[in-house]
Design an enzyme around this catalytic site. Structure first.
Site, PDB file in Angstrom:
ATOM      1  N   GLU A 134     -46.399  47.869 -16.530  1.00 49.22           N
ATOM      2  CA  GLU A 134     -46.689  48.986 -15.627  1.00 49.22           C
ATOM      3  C   GLU A 134     -47.886  49.826 -16.062  1.00 49.22           C
ATOM      4  OE1 GLU A 134     -43.790  48.351 -17.012  1.00 49.22           O
ATOM      5  OE2 GLU A 134     -42.075  48.943 -15.796  1.00 49.22           O
TER       6      GLU A 134
ATOM      7  N   ASP B  97     -40.250  47.235 -16.618  1.00 50.33           N
ATOM      8  CA  ASP B  97     -39.036  47.780 -17.230  1.00 50.33           C
ATOM      9  C   ASP B  97     -37.793  47.032 -16.771  1.00 50.33           C
ATOM     10  OD1 ASP B  97     -40.524  49.609 -18.600  1.00 50.33           O
ATOM     11  OD2 ASP B  97     -40.246  51.223 -17.150  1.00 50.33           O
TER      12      ASP B  97
ATOM     13  N   ASP C  98     -34.885  48.102 -15.747  1.00 58.25           N
ATOM     14  CA  ASP C  98     -33.969  48.718 -14.782  1.00 58.25           C
ATOM     15  C   ASP C  98     -34.325  48.294 -13.351  1.00 58.25           C
ATOM     16  OD1 ASP C  98     -36.281  50.077 -14.316  1.00 58.25           O
ATOM     17  OD2 ASP C  98     -35.540  52.044 -14.934  1.00 58.25           O
TER      18      ASP C  98
ATOM     19  N   GLU D  93     -35.887  49.873 -10.947  1.00 60.69           N
ATOM     20  CA  GLU D  93     -37.270  50.161 -10.569  1.00 60.69           C
ATOM     21  C   GLU D  93     -38.197  49.078 -11.101  1.00 60.69           C
ATOM     22  OE1 GLU D  93     -38.675  52.795  -8.748  1.00 60.69           O
ATOM     23  OE2 GLU D  93     -36.620  53.228  -8.171  1.00 60.69           O
TER      24      GLU D  93
ATOM     25  N   TYR E 202     -35.898  51.787 -24.719  1.00 64.83           N
ATOM     26  CA  TYR E 202     -36.097  52.224 -23.334  1.00 64.83           C
ATOM     27  C   TYR E 202     -35.310  53.500 -23.056  1.00 64.83           C
ATOM     28  CZ  TYR E 202     -36.839  51.825 -18.314  1.00 64.83           C
ATOM     29  OH  TYR E 202     -37.216  52.063 -17.018  1.00 64.83           O
TER      30      TYR E 202
ATOM     31  N   ARG F 178     -34.593  55.108 -20.082  1.00 60.59           N
ATOM     32  CA  ARG F 178     -33.784  55.328 -18.873  1.00 60.59           C
ATOM     33  C   ARG F 178     -32.557  54.435 -18.959  1.00 60.59           C
ATOM     34  NH1 ARG F 178     -39.051  55.163 -16.700  1.00 60.59           N
ATOM     35  NH2 ARG F 178     -39.783  57.231 -16.080  1.00 60.59           N
TER      36      ARG F 178
ATOM     37  N   HIS G 294     -27.330  47.272 -21.563  1.00 67.71           N
ATOM     38  CA  HIS G 294     -28.470  48.025 -22.065  1.00 67.71           C
ATOM     39  C   HIS G 294     -28.053  48.763 -23.333  1.00 67.71           C
ATOM     40  CE1 HIS G 294     -30.264  48.249 -17.721  1.00 67.71           C
ATOM     41  NE2 HIS G 294     -30.190  47.023 -18.201  1.00 67.71           N
TER      42      HIS G 294
END
Length: 959
Positions: A14, A101, A103, A105, A331, A333, A378
């Site tokens: 990203e 990432d 997740d 998103e 990470y 989130r 996670h």
């Protein structure tokens, strides 16, 4: 550029920072490039919709609701250049690895990249929860396919938010104010803050008293000799404390069965107990044991960073993002408290090294989360790698913000694997009998920690600033039953009940998490959205709702209650989680929500016919005047006092019951306009909290800054002179004449003499030799003199009334000067920045007050004042400004290049050649200027066209 001679791979992440870190861990056969976040999204406005879809009925939504809720995605204008670059690179490699990432998103970004780039080579998905050499190489060796269930869940969430925002926001435009927005989560978060403020507005304080005794052990004693005890019962009846009073009445709760002591009662009892013997009647000792806190998840990290570091949610996540992308933490989130085996081993090794083997428990600690649908695969947020680096090792690598947050994460992770804190707690009851035979019982508690365990590394903070820290000890003497004590002091102590505390960002995130609303990736954006939309403003750490928020929440509660129902919103989150798990179809979920379904629960949006029907049918039932009215109280003269939310801001209005003034339709689709007399209205100054509008404050606003007040009658005309408050501030009026107050004047202290002076403005100073009048007047930028179209500023407001014709003509004859004024002293000196240790000051600038450390400036936001701004807020604002970097400068390269070219062309030539060169250079320069002007015009035109209209942009929620 990758070589075609051997196998090469394109790795897409990203951000450039993440790309830079990862590229260092991969060999020469890899090209690592950033997508710069999301590459495409639903259209922001009508201009973004491709021409072939503009005529479609669903084009404004960007979602074809009649054909399976198919989303219309467009590439963001600021991503087109990067997409072209990625498309070119994808054609030159043998494989594409999507390393976004892990997740939802990130999964969605990966899917959008495939759909946009359409690579002809194999595409693989690589995931990792930390950016270390070992983790990246393992991810490359073990790729997987894109998880379509995660993509569907993210897409359903995005479409759901679009439908909610684009269908409900127009209702707010018509009934409250144009440009407002509603959002699936932002509206619920705003409601939580508004409900707390309503509780504060309804709160009535109660006074209660007790006695604080300072008691001493007779003779020698082990431990402290003195200690404090509080009166807890009298003749067997418990003494009332704060929890025993009704918050809305200030009276003791019915059936509480307590004795309410007032000041006289407490002082009288203290006097009757003076000199009486005190005896220990009971000693209860229990072992104390406290287990460590679980490692951080997103919500707890935001909460603790707010409490300990005074970071906002956005500041925390922005700093954590940098730590993650540079390989310092995992990470950030996540809703899982799980730690990997290697992380547990690393923590246990470091505990033994730093705190000793006795602080390492026999068995590793494993935690399970309380968050619904937590993704346990996670990990929690922890230091990256198989060997944790201490904060001291990274002190020279991290910025001040990064270091403080890393230290917080490191300490919490280490503490989570340490031994329990162990000690003992003791509760003591003491009795004394007064001279009147009253049995007074006093209580005291103590806590002793014999083995701190994890408290050596980390102590959690509390939202209650008065709460006792967990590592605090309260030592009592060693007491036994029937032991006599002496009262050294008996102090009657008064207390007042307090309204419920306002939410902070930390406590609001905690509340949302407990309700099951929102997810780790949304908390920071929710906090930012409700503030950016003007629904909430900050005072210190406290979140205060605006009156606009009261109007919006009131409308939704009355007419669309399910849309802001906590259980309903949490249930939608669960359904979206089920879609992510492959247990529910996204199309079925969206169809039920938008068009309705008999399968929904009682009173659900689906059973009500769906969102579209609900919004369309209920619109005519909404009374805009009622929605924009917030009742306060009835004053001493029997008038109802309400707050009205108007187009120019909130204002107070008072009227007798049944005599409310009529409202006039503005004809622009907005709420009706009030037609009440000016004397019945008063503007509410910016920054006033709703719970501060007490009868006393309202009376002050009507008399001082708002409403109107008669000062007297004009001696020449006999007309009344009235002090009024208008849209642009206070002013005096008499007949047709009006004049704003000077900056040095205040409505509260304005005298009749000053009002008469003001009404002479603009003052005719005299007539110039050419016959033109010379005037002295007060304007937007201060006092000035004027003759025709010529203006000159006066040095002070006093000169408005004293400047002579000769002085005015001399000023007007002098050339206009743009000299710098002497630097004004700062409005306030705040002290040293906690992050940079530079002195912070607040100054008054051209566009209002701003805070600065001498290098970086940040303007004060709406609702903030120089007096109320805290040091932590100022530090946070400057940190955000520094993180954004300097503003891009306008380029004037072409003109400069042309001049240089001309200079070079003429250097060292003959006069004839010089003349020719100059002529040529002039032509070239002119041509360049023309070309540049055309290019600029061409560039500017689409930019103007693409600027989204306010109404459309604000409808798009960010939650």
């Amino acid at each position: 550029m990758p070589s075609n001679a051997r196998s090469t791979r394109l790795v897409i992440v990203e951000s450039p920072a993440k790309a830079k870190t990862i590229s260092g861990y991969l060999g020469p056969g890899y090209v690592v490039e950033a997508s710069l976040g999301h590459v495409r999204d639903l259209p922001r406005n009508a201009d973004d919709v491709p021409a072939k879809y503009k005529g479609e009925s669903w084009a404004r939504l960007g979602v074809d609701v009649d054909n399976g809720f198919a989303a219309l995605y467009v590439v963001s204008p600021d991503r087109r250049q990067q997409i072209s670059k990625l498309t070119r690179l994808a054609k030159e490699v043998d494989e594409v690895f999507l390393a976004t990432d892990e997740d939802r998103e990130g999964e969605a970004i990966a899917w959008h990249l495939v759909e946009t780039l359409k690579p002809k080579v194999p595409v693989k998905r690589m995931v990792f929860h930390e950016i270390t050499r070992q983790a990246i190489q393992a991810a490359v060796a073990n790729p997987r396919e894109i998880d379509r269930d995660l993509v569907d869940a993210q897409e359903a969430r995005r479409i759901l938010d679009r439908l909610y925002g684009y269908e409900v926001s127009p209702v707010l435009w018509r009934k409250v104010r144009s440009g407002l927005s509603a959002g699936r989560v932002q509206s619920v978060a705003t409601r939580i803050v508004v409900e707390r403020e309503r509780q504060r507005m309804a709160f009535r304080s109660a006074e209660y008293w007790d006695i604080l005794a300072t008691l001493a052990v007779r003779g020698t004693a082990e431990g402290p000799r003195n200690f404090s005890a509080t009166l807890v019962a009298l003749n067997g009846d418990r003494i009332a404390s704060g929890k025993d009073f009704e918050p809305t009445t200030g009276q003791v709760k019915p059936g509480a069965g307590v004795m309410h002591l007032d000041e006289a009662g407490a002082r009288g009892l203290a006097a009757r107990l003076d000199g009486r013997p005190f005896t220990v009647t009971r000693v209860d000792e229990k072992p104390y044991r406290r287990r460590p806190y679980a490692p951080f998840i997103t919500s707890t990290l935001q909460q603790e960073a707010a409490r300990k570091l005074r970071f906002s949610s956005q500041q925390t996540m922005r700093t954590a993002q940098r730590l993650y992308e540079n390989g310092y933490i995992t990470y950030m989130r996540t809703d899982s408290v799980n730690l990997s085996e290697t992380a547990i081993a690393a923590a246990r090794r470091q505990i033994a090294e730093l705190y000793g083997e006795r602080n390492v428990p026999p068995e590793p600690r494993r935690y399970t989360g309380k968050v619904k649908n937590a993704q346990e695969a996670h990990e929690a947020i922890r230091p990256a790698g198989d060997n944790f680096r201490t904060p001291g090792e990274l002190a020279n690598e991290l910025s001040a913000e990064e270091f403080r947050l890393y230290e917080l994460i490191w300490r919490r992770t280490i503490a989570s694997q340490m031994t329990d804190a162990v000690g003992s707690s003791v509760s003591v009851r003491i009795r004394a009998v007064s001279g009147a035979g009253e049995e007074a019982d006093f209580g005291a508690t103590g806590k002793t920690i014999t083995e701190p365990g994890f408290l050596r590394a980390y102590v959690e903070s509390s939202d209650d600033e008065n709460a006792e820290a967990e590592d605090a000890e309260r030592r009592l003497p060693n007491l036994v039953k029937d032991q006599p004590l002496t009262a050294e002091e008996l102090a009657a102590t008064g207390h007042h009940t307090q309204p419920p505390s306002r939410y902070t960002e930390a406590s609001l995130v905690k509340s949302l998490e407990e309700l099951g609303i929102g997810r780790p990736s949304t908390y920071a954006s929710i906090m930012a959205t409700i503030q950016d939309r003007g629904y909430v403003f900050k005072r210190g750490q406290a979140l205060i709702p605006s009156f606009l928020a009261f109007a919006v929440v009131g409308l939704l509660e009355r007419h669309y209650p399910r849309l802001v129902d906590y259980n309903f919103t949490a249930a939608m989150e669960n359904e979206l989680d089920e879609i992510a798990g492959g247990d529910h179809a996204a199309v079925d979920f969206l169809t039920s929500f938008y068009f309705g379904s008999e399968m929904g629960g009682d009173q659900s949006v689906a059973r009500s016919g769906g969102l579209k029907k609900m919004v369309t049918e209920n619109l005519s039932e909404i009374d805009a005047r009622s929605v924009n009215s917030i009742p306060l109280f009835r004053d001493d003269e029997g008038r109802d006092v309400v707050v009205r939310v108007g187009r120019y801001g909130p204002y107070l209005q008072r009227s007798l019951p049944g005599a409310e003034p009529a409202a006039r339709d503005t004809g622009d689709g907005g709420p009706p306009e009030d037609t009440s007399p000016a004397g019945d209205r008063a503007p509410i100054p910016e920054g006033v909290a709703p719970d501060e509008l007490t009868p006393e404050k309202v009376h002050e606003l009507f008399l001082g800054g708002g409403g109107e007040r008669k000062l007297g009658e004009h001696p020449e005309t006999g007309e009344p002179i009235v002090l009024k408050s208008g849209r642009f501030g206070p002013y005096v009026a008499s007949g047709e004449r009006k004049s704003s107050l000077l900056r040095s004047q205040s409505p509260e202290s304005l005298t009749m003499t000053e009002a008469l002076q003001l009404l002479t403005l603009p003052r005719v100073v005299g007539v110039a030799p050419d016959g033109a009048e010379v005037l002295a007047a007060n304007g937007r930028y201060g006092p000035y003199v004027k003759r025709g179209d010529e203006f000159r500023s006066l040095e002070s407001e006093e000169q408005l009334f004293t400047v002579t014709l000769d002085q005015a003509l001399a000023l007007l004859a002098a050339p206009k000067t743009r000299q710098r004024r002497a630097a004004a002293p700062p409005l306030r000196e705040m002290g040293a920045d906690p992050l940079t240790e530079k002195p912070l000051v607040i100054k008054d600038g051209r566009f209002g007050p701003y805070v600065t450390d001498g290098e970086t400036n940040a303007s004060l936001r709406r609702g903030q004042t120089p007096e109320a701004l805290t040091l932590e807020e100022a530090s946070e604002m400057l940190a955000e400004k520094r993180a954004k970097g300097p503003a891009p400068r306008k380029r004037a390269a072409k003109k400069a290049t042309a001049k240089k070219t001309a200079a070079k062309a003429t250097g060292g030539e003959t006069a004839a050649k010089k003349a020719t060169a100059k002529k040529t250079a002039a032509k070239k320069t002119a041509a360049k200027k023309t070309t540049a002007a055309k290019a600029t015009a061409a560039k500017k035109a689409p930019a103007k066209k693409a600027a989204p209209p306010k109404a459309t942009t604000t409808a798009d929620p960010t939650d």
